[in-house]
Design an enzyme around this catalytic site. Structure first.
Site, mmCIF file in Angstrom:
data_model
loop_
_atom_site.group_PDB
_atom_site.id
_atom_site.type_symbol
_atom_site.label_atom_id
_atom_site.label_comp_id
_atom_site.label_asym_id
_atom_site.label_seq_id
_atom_site.Cartn_x
_atom_site.Cartn_y
_atom_site.Cartn_z
ATOM 1 N N GLY A 11 0.990 -1.013 -0.081
ATOM 2 C CA GLY A 11 0.049 0.133 0.107
ATOM 3 C C GLY A 11 0.809 1.081 -0.098
ATOM 4 O O GLY A 11 1.882 1.276 0.883
ATOM 5 N N ARG A 72 0.933 -5.211 -5.300
ATOM 6 C CA ARG A 72 1.161 -6.383 -4.508
ATOM 7 C C ARG A 72 1.501 -7.597 -5.573
ATOM 8 O O ARG A 72 1.178 -7.593 -6.490
ATOM 9 C CB ARG A 72 0.072 -6.520 -3.654
ATOM 10 C CG ARG A 72 -0.382 -5.347 -2.628
ATOM 11 C CD ARG A 72 -1.463 -5.651 -2.043
ATOM 12 N NE ARG A 72 -1.970 -4.106 -1.318
ATOM 13 C CZ ARG A 72 -1.504 -4.055 -0.221
ATOM 14 N NH1 ARG A 72 -0.480 -4.551 0.601
ATOM 15 N NH2 ARG A 72 -1.890 -2.608 0.270
ATOM 16 N N ASP A 127 -0.010 2.372 8.181
ATOM 17 C CA ASP A 127 -0.592 1.539 9.244
ATOM 18 C C ASP A 127 0.016 1.552 10.527
ATOM 19 O O ASP A 127 -0.570 1.333 11.425
ATOM 20 C CB ASP A 127 -0.557 0.321 8.759
ATOM 21 C CG ASP A 127 -1.715 -0.363 8.123
ATOM 22 O OD1 ASP A 127 -2.123 -1.672 7.633
ATOM 23 O OD2 ASP A 127 -2.378 0.682 7.267
ATOM 24 N N ASP A 129 2.310 -0.405 11.464
ATOM 25 C CA ASP A 129 2.141 -1.755 12.200
ATOM 26 C C ASP A 129 3.466 -2.426 12.194
ATOM 27 O O ASP A 129 3.609 -3.774 12.215
ATOM 28 C CB ASP A 129 1.211 -2.956 11.334
ATOM 29 C CG ASP A 129 1.602 -2.693 9.884
ATOM 30 O OD1 ASP A 129 1.197 -3.630 8.966
ATOM 31 O OD2 ASP A 129 2.458 -1.973 9.423
HETATM 32 O O1 F6P Z 1 -1.545 -1.669 4.471
HETATM 33 C C1 F6P Z 1 -1.995 -0.153 4.305
HETATM 34 C C2 F6P Z 1 -3.399 -0.340 3.527
HETATM 35 O O2 F6P Z 1 -3.751 1.228 3.488
HETATM 36 C C3 F6P Z 1 -4.287 -0.864 4.821
HETATM 37 O O3 F6P Z 1 -4.631 0.134 5.829
HETATM 38 C C4 F6P Z 1 -5.563 -1.144 4.176
HETATM 39 O O4 F6P Z 1 -6.177 -2.313 4.860
HETATM 40 C C5 F6P Z 1 -4.807 -1.794 2.862
HETATM 41 O O5 F6P Z 1 -3.527 -1.130 2.752
HETATM 42 C C6 F6P Z 1 -5.695 -1.524 1.632
HETATM 43 O O6 F6P Z 1 -5.035 -2.495 0.669
HETATM 44 P P1 F6P Z 1 -5.162 -2.114 -0.806
HETATM 45 O O7 F6P Z 1 -4.653 -0.791 -1.054
HETATM 46 O O8 F6P Z 1 -4.529 -3.238 -1.442
HETATM 47 O O9 F6P Z 1 -6.718 -2.047 -1.063
#
Ligand code: F6P
Length: 320
Positions: A11, A72, A127, A129
């Site tokens: 992300g 990803r 995040d 995290d």
């Molecule tokens: O990991 C960052 C993040 O923004 C999370 O907070 C969120 O749940 C996720 O990515 C969303 O993923 P994507 O952009 O692949 O929909």
């Protein structure tokens, strides 16, 4: 070390461009050739790689997102993908890699480091995290985005004497909800790490209203375990009060990075290049007590993010 690569993965987050800019300009200053790898590990596997110069990263410091794009990659997680990545890096003569991304992205970097690639990880995710560092690049900007939204929602919630549930990002980590809820004066925050009682929240909303509070703000992390719509429905039913839902979603991923994120990104990028130039072993950049620190990459990724229960309890005390 003559040639390094840099990529952004997972992300995106505000500050990634500042980190890329620091890596490119500090790398060139250290006499290295710096190659940009586009679209994260997907682009690495497809050889979407080109040399960058100082001008390649002009006028991006203030921009959210990432000029290297991100993605990803399921392919990269396979043994064949790892093998292919190593081959591509060798073909381009790239000996060191700066990876800007979240937990999964840095774990991919650890896998590459075990194949002899020198990897420097930067904590690029909104995040917060990653347990080894005080804060991640993008977190401060994301929380400020939520704070701006809370301020605007407080105005209209007061006018209509409403309760508003605000859903924020954070699948496994509740820090965006916790910090924005505390700083935004929320009545309650719901986070993945601590189980909440909807009934207690409803009681609190009613008691606040009886004391003359004109509105209530409830911040719900997307990973709290309670769907935001379900929360709205239960609050409406149990309190009989007018309740609305605002899902901030991808608003939290964009915007011009704050001073804090620009500084964190720039200093981590500069440190990463310095360590690569010195042929250091693989490290994860971050801060410890506010000081830019290089942590052993494997050990860093073993550290779990602990929620700050003092902050969590303070939300409760301050919103009575
Ligand atoms: O990991 C960052 C993040 O923004 C999370 O907070 C969120 O749940 C996720 O990515 C969303 O993923 P994507 O952009 O692949 O929909």
């Amino acid at each position: 070390m003559r040639r390094i690569g840099v990529l952004t993965s997972g992300g995106d987050s505000p500050g990634m461009n500042a980190a890329v800019r620091a890596v490119v300009r500090c790398g060139i200053d250290a006499g290295l050739e710096v190659y940009g790898i586009y679209r994260g590990y997907e682009g690495l596997l497809d050889g979407e790689i080109e040399e960058l110069d100082r001008r390649s990263v002009g006028d991006i410091l203030h921009r959210g997102g990432t000029i290297l794009k991100t993605a990803r990659s399921e392919r990269f997680k396979t043994p064949e993908g790892l093998e292919r990545a190593e081959t591509v890096l060798k073909t381009f003569g790239i000996e060191g890699l700066v990876i800007i991304g979240g937990d999964g992205s840095l774990r991919g970097g650890l896998d590459l480091s075990k194949r002899g690639i020198k990897v420097m990880g930067l904590p690029g995710t909104i995040d917060n995290d990653l347990g080894y560092t005080d804060f991640t690049i993008g977190f401060d900007t994301a929380v400020n985005t939520v704070l701006e939204a809370i301020s605007k929602i407080r105005d209209t919630s007061s006018s209509h004497e409403r309760t508003t549930v605000i859903e924020v990002m954070g699948r496994r980590c509740g820090d965006i909800a916790l910090y924005s809820g505390l700083a935004g004066g929320a009545e309650a925050v719901l986070i993945p790490e601590i189980k909440s009682s909807v009934n207690d929240i409803c009681m609190k909303i009613l008691m606040s209203a009886n004391k003359g509070k004109e509105h209530s703000i409830i911040v719900n992390a997307e990973g709290s375990g309670i769907s935001s719509q379900e929360l709205v429905d239960q609050i409406t039913e149990k309190t009989g009060r007018d309740t609305r839902l605002v899902v901030l979603s991808y608003l939290q991923r964009g915007g011009t990075p704050t001073l804090s994120d620009r500084t964190l990104a720039t200093l981590c990028g500069a440190k990463a290049v310095k360590l690569l130039a010195e042929e250091s072993d693989s490290r994860a950049m971050g801060t410890a007590g506010g000081i830019i620190t290089a942590f052993d990459l494997e050990e860093a990724l073993e550290q779990k993010r602990e929620i700050d229960s003092e902050l969590y309890d303070l939300v409760e005390v301050l919103s009575k």
